[in-house]
Design a protein around this motif. Structure first.
Motif, short mmCIF file in Angstrom:
data_model
loop_
_atom_site.label_atom_id
_atom_site.label_comp_id
_atom_site.label_asym_id
_atom_site.label_seq_id
_atom_site.Cartn_x
_atom_site.Cartn_y
_atom_site.Cartn_z
N THR A 61 0.05 -17.56 1.01
CA THR A 61 -0.33 -16.63 2.07
C THR A 61 -0.78 -15.33 1.43
OG1 THR A 61 1.51 -17.59 3.27
CG2 THR A 61 0.44 -15.70 4.28
N GLY A 63 -2.12 -11.29 2.28
CA GLY A 63 -2.33 -10.24 3.27
C GLY A 63 -3.63 -9.54 2.90
N GLN A 64 -3.52 -8.27 2.48
CA GLN A 64 -4.73 -7.57 2.04
C GLN A 64 -5.06 -7.85 0.58
OE1 GLN A 64 -4.87 -3.47 3.27
NE2 GLN A 64 -4.69 -4.04 5.42
N GLY A 65 -4.22 -8.64 -0.08
CA GLY A 65 -4.51 -9.01 -1.47
C GLY A 65 -4.46 -7.81 -2.41
N SER A 66 -3.59 -6.84 -2.13
CA SER A 66 -3.57 -5.64 -2.96
C SER A 66 -2.42 -5.63 -3.96
CB SER A 66 -3.54 -4.38 -2.09
OG SER A 66 -2.48 -4.44 -1.20
N ASN A 67 -1.73 -6.76 -4.08
CA ASN A 67 -0.67 -6.83 -5.10
C ASN A 67 -0.75 -8.14 -5.86
OD1 ASN A 67 1.59 -5.24 -6.07
ND2 ASN A 67 2.83 -7.00 -5.49
N PRO A 126 -2.01 0.43 0.52
CA PRO A 126 -2.95 -0.55 1.09
C PRO A 126 -2.25 -1.89 1.26
CG PRO A 126 -3.42 -0.21 -1.24
CD PRO A 126 -2.27 0.68 -0.90
N SER A 128 -0.92 -5.16 4.29
CA SER A 128 -0.67 -5.68 5.62
C SER A 128 0.83 -5.53 5.86
CB SER A 128 -1.05 -7.16 5.69
OG SER A 128 -0.21 -7.92 4.83
N ALA A 137 7.54 -2.95 0.06
CA ALA A 137 6.66 -1.88 -0.42
C ALA A 137 7.32 -0.53 -0.19
CB ALA A 137 5.32 -1.94 0.32
N GLY A 138 7.06 0.40 -1.09
CA GLY A 138 7.68 1.70 -0.95
C GLY A 138 6.97 2.77 -1.75
N VAL A 183 5.42 -14.91 7.06
CA VAL A 183 5.82 -13.87 8.02
C VAL A 183 4.81 -13.83 9.16
CG1 VAL A 183 6.26 -11.41 8.36
CG2 VAL A 183 6.91 -12.50 6.20
N ARG A 209 -0.58 11.63 -3.57
CA ARG A 209 -1.09 10.36 -4.10
C ARG A 209 -2.51 10.50 -4.63
NH1 ARG A 209 1.56 5.56 -2.32
NH2 ARG A 209 -0.27 4.37 -2.86
C1 LIG Z 1 -4.43 1.46 -4.89
C2 LIG Z 1 -3.12 0.76 -4.65
C3 LIG Z 1 -1.97 1.52 -4.42
C4 LIG Z 1 -0.74 0.89 -4.19
N1 LIG Z 1 0.36 1.67 -3.97
C5 LIG Z 1 1.55 1.07 -3.71
C6 LIG Z 1 2.72 1.87 -3.46
O1 LIG Z 1 2.68 3.09 -3.43
N2 LIG Z 1 3.88 1.21 -3.21
C7 LIG Z 1 3.97 -0.16 -3.21
O2 LIG Z 1 5.06 -0.69 -2.96
N3 LIG Z 1 2.88 -0.92 -3.45
C8 LIG Z 1 1.68 -0.35 -3.70
N4 LIG Z 1 0.58 -1.13 -3.96
C9 LIG Z 1 0.72 -2.59 -3.97
C10 LIG Z 1 0.51 -3.25 -2.60
O3 LIG Z 1 -0.21 -2.39 -1.73
C11 LIG Z 1 1.84 -3.64 -1.95
O4 LIG Z 1 2.58 -4.52 -2.75
C12 LIG Z 1 1.64 -4.29 -0.58
O5 LIG Z 1 2.89 -4.50 0.02
C13 LIG Z 1 0.89 -5.61 -0.65
O6 LIG Z 1 0.52 -5.96 0.66
P1 LIG Z 1 -0.65 -7.02 0.91
O7 LIG Z 1 -0.79 -7.23 2.36
O8 LIG Z 1 -1.87 -6.61 0.17
O9 LIG Z 1 0.00 -8.30 0.23
P2 LIG Z 1 -0.69 -9.34 -0.80
O10 LIG Z 1 -1.06 -8.60 -2.03
O11 LIG Z 1 -1.76 -10.07 -0.09
O12 LIG Z 1 0.53 -10.29 -1.06
C14 LIG Z 1 1.66 -9.83 -1.77
C15 LIG Z 1 2.73 -10.94 -1.76
O13 LIG Z 1 3.18 -11.13 -0.42
C16 LIG Z 1 2.92 -12.46 0.03
N5 LIG Z 1 2.50 -12.35 1.44
C17 LIG Z 1 1.54 -11.55 1.96
N6 LIG Z 1 1.49 -11.68 3.31
C18 LIG Z 1 2.43 -12.60 3.64
C19 LIG Z 1 2.87 -13.18 4.88
N7 LIG Z 1 2.34 -12.85 6.07
N8 LIG Z 1 3.87 -14.10 4.83
C20 LIG Z 1 4.43 -14.47 3.65
N9 LIG Z 1 4.06 -13.96 2.45
C21 LIG Z 1 3.07 -13.03 2.45
C22 LIG Z 1 1.84 -12.99 -0.90
O14 LIG Z 1 1.91 -14.40 -1.02
C23 LIG Z 1 2.18 -12.29 -2.22
O15 LIG Z 1 3.22 -12.97 -2.89
C24 LIG Z 1 -0.67 -0.52 -4.19
C25 LIG Z 1 -1.82 -1.29 -4.40
C26 LIG Z 1 -3.04 -0.66 -4.62
C27 LIG Z 1 -4.26 -1.49 -4.83
#
Ligand SMILES: Cc1cc2nc3c(=O)[nH]c(=O)nc-3n(C[C@H](O)[C@H](O)[C@H](O)COP(=O)(O)OP(=O)(O)OC[C@H]3O[C@@H](n4cnc5c(N)ncnc54)[C@H](O)[C@@H]3O)c2cc1C
Length: 299
Positions: A61, A63-67, A126, A128, A137-138, A183, A209
């Motif tokens: 799965t 979300g926004q693919g940012s981790n 960034p 979902s 996330a924090g 989720v 930031r």
């Molecule tokens: C510029 C930048 C700044 C950032 N700053 C921070 C920060 O300050 N603090 C911080 O904590 N993080 C930060 N991050 C990292 C990122 O934003 C967080 O980890 C965020 O929570 C990832 O959310 P996402 O929707 O992109 O998840 P994804 O990257 O898409 O997925 C992350 C993980 O969650 C799982 N997942 C996603 N959605 C679901 C779902 N619906 N159900 C089950 N599993 C799921 C995925 O399989 C993967 O293992 C930053 C990233 C960038 C690019």
């Protein structure tokens, strides 16, 4: 017998065979998924996830693919991208029920306008809601674990509601990272406060930031978890790894715990750079850095 593609199309309108994943992640790196499914409602998300669990089809799965770092060879099986369409939100007093695809910064802004405190830290992350709940996330000393009350998930056993106490929350960790679960929705509990005060705190953290983190080039945020009692970024900087590069993958000069894609970096280059950074920090401080980002696909 119906093919996997036909089965997926019976449950979701948007099914894309061979879709390149670089288009769907913040790092702009990654090969194709066998099938990318983009559910347009929480019902589609639930049905697709339940079907894949029941059939034992491998899937991840997004979300926004940012981790995440997606392999150059892509991901075999199915990738479900949770975003637009799975993004309803209901405010009831200080309680918020929000679907997994809702953007976290937009939710933080909406809460601030309503005079609800608790999500100010999240306005610059960034994410979902689903990804943020899974990653805990924090920022600025706060994290999702402070506001999550319960989450609704699909698991191989069916639909379940997990209370916050069952989520095993700790620094950037939850049990959802280690268990098969998708989720669908989260219930958050916020705190009534003067809207202007909430907005002021949020704006101050956003301004902070903008000077301490690289905003322009594609990245996946912090690559490594902070080791106990220290900061990965400080160690990487002190070990002399700032600016280190493999191809177009570069350790950011602004925040050493970020690897940025300066043009056309590959996942192999990012991974090679990760190993070089680890080696430098190991030699400098004897510390083994652990990945915060998730590797998806065939590495
Ligand atoms: C510029 C930048 C700044 C950032 N700053 C921070 C920060 O300050 N603090 C911080 O904590 N993080 C930060 N991050 C990292 C990122 O934003 C967080 O980890 C965020 O929570 C990832 O959310 P996402 O929707 O992109 O998840 P994804 O990257 O898409 O997925 C992350 C993980 O969650 C799982 N997942 C996603 N959605 C679901 C779902 N619906 N159900 C089950 N599993 C799921 C995925 O399989 C993967 O293992 C930053 C990233 C960038 C690019």
């Amino acid at each position: 017998m119906a093919t996997l593609e036909e089965e997926l199309r019976q449950r979701a309108r948007d099914v894309r065979p061979g879709e390149p994943l670089w288009k769907h992640v913040s790092m702009r790196i990654g090969g194709p998924a066998d099938f990318l499914v983009i559910p347009r409602s929480v019902e589609e998300l639930r049905d697709v996830a339940a079907f894949l669990f029941a059939r034992g089809v491998p899937f991840v799965t997004l979300g926004q693919g940012s981790n995440v770092l997606v392999a150059d060879a892509g991901v075999r099986g199915v990738v479900i991208k949770v975003g637009k369409g799975v993004d309803r939100v209901r405010f009831a007093g200080a309680q918020v029920a929000v679907q997994a695809g809702h953007g976290l910064p937009r939710l933080a802004q909406a809460a601030a306008r309503r005079g609800l405190a608790g999500l100010e830290f999240a306005a610059g992350i960034p994410a979902s809601v689903g990804g943020a709940v899974v990653m805990n996330a924090g920022a600025h000393g706060h994290a999702m674990s402070e506001v999550v009350e319960r989450v609704r998930v699909v698991t191989p056993r069916g639909e379940e509601v997990l209370a916050a106490a069952e989520l095993g929350y700790a620094y950037r960790t939850s049990v959802l990272q280690h268990r098969p679960a998708v989720v669908l929705e989260a219930d958050l509990s916020l705190i009534p406060a003067p809207a202007a005060e909430v907005q002021r705190r949020m704006d101050a953290w956003l301004a902070q930031r903008s000077v301490t983190q690289p905003i322009g080039p594609p990245s996946s945020g912090c690559v490594f978890r902070n080791p106990e009692g220290d900061h990965a970024g400080r160690l990487i900087d002190a070990a002399g790894a700032k600016g280190l590069a493999v191809g177009d993958a570069v350790v950011s000069e602004i925040h050493a715990n970020y690897i940025v894609n300066r043009h056309r970096a590959t996942a192999a280059q990012v991974l090679a750079l990760i190993e070089q950074v680890r080696e430098r920090v190991r030699r400098y401080a004897g510390v083994e850095l652990e990945l915060e980002i998730k590797l998806l696909g065939e590495f």
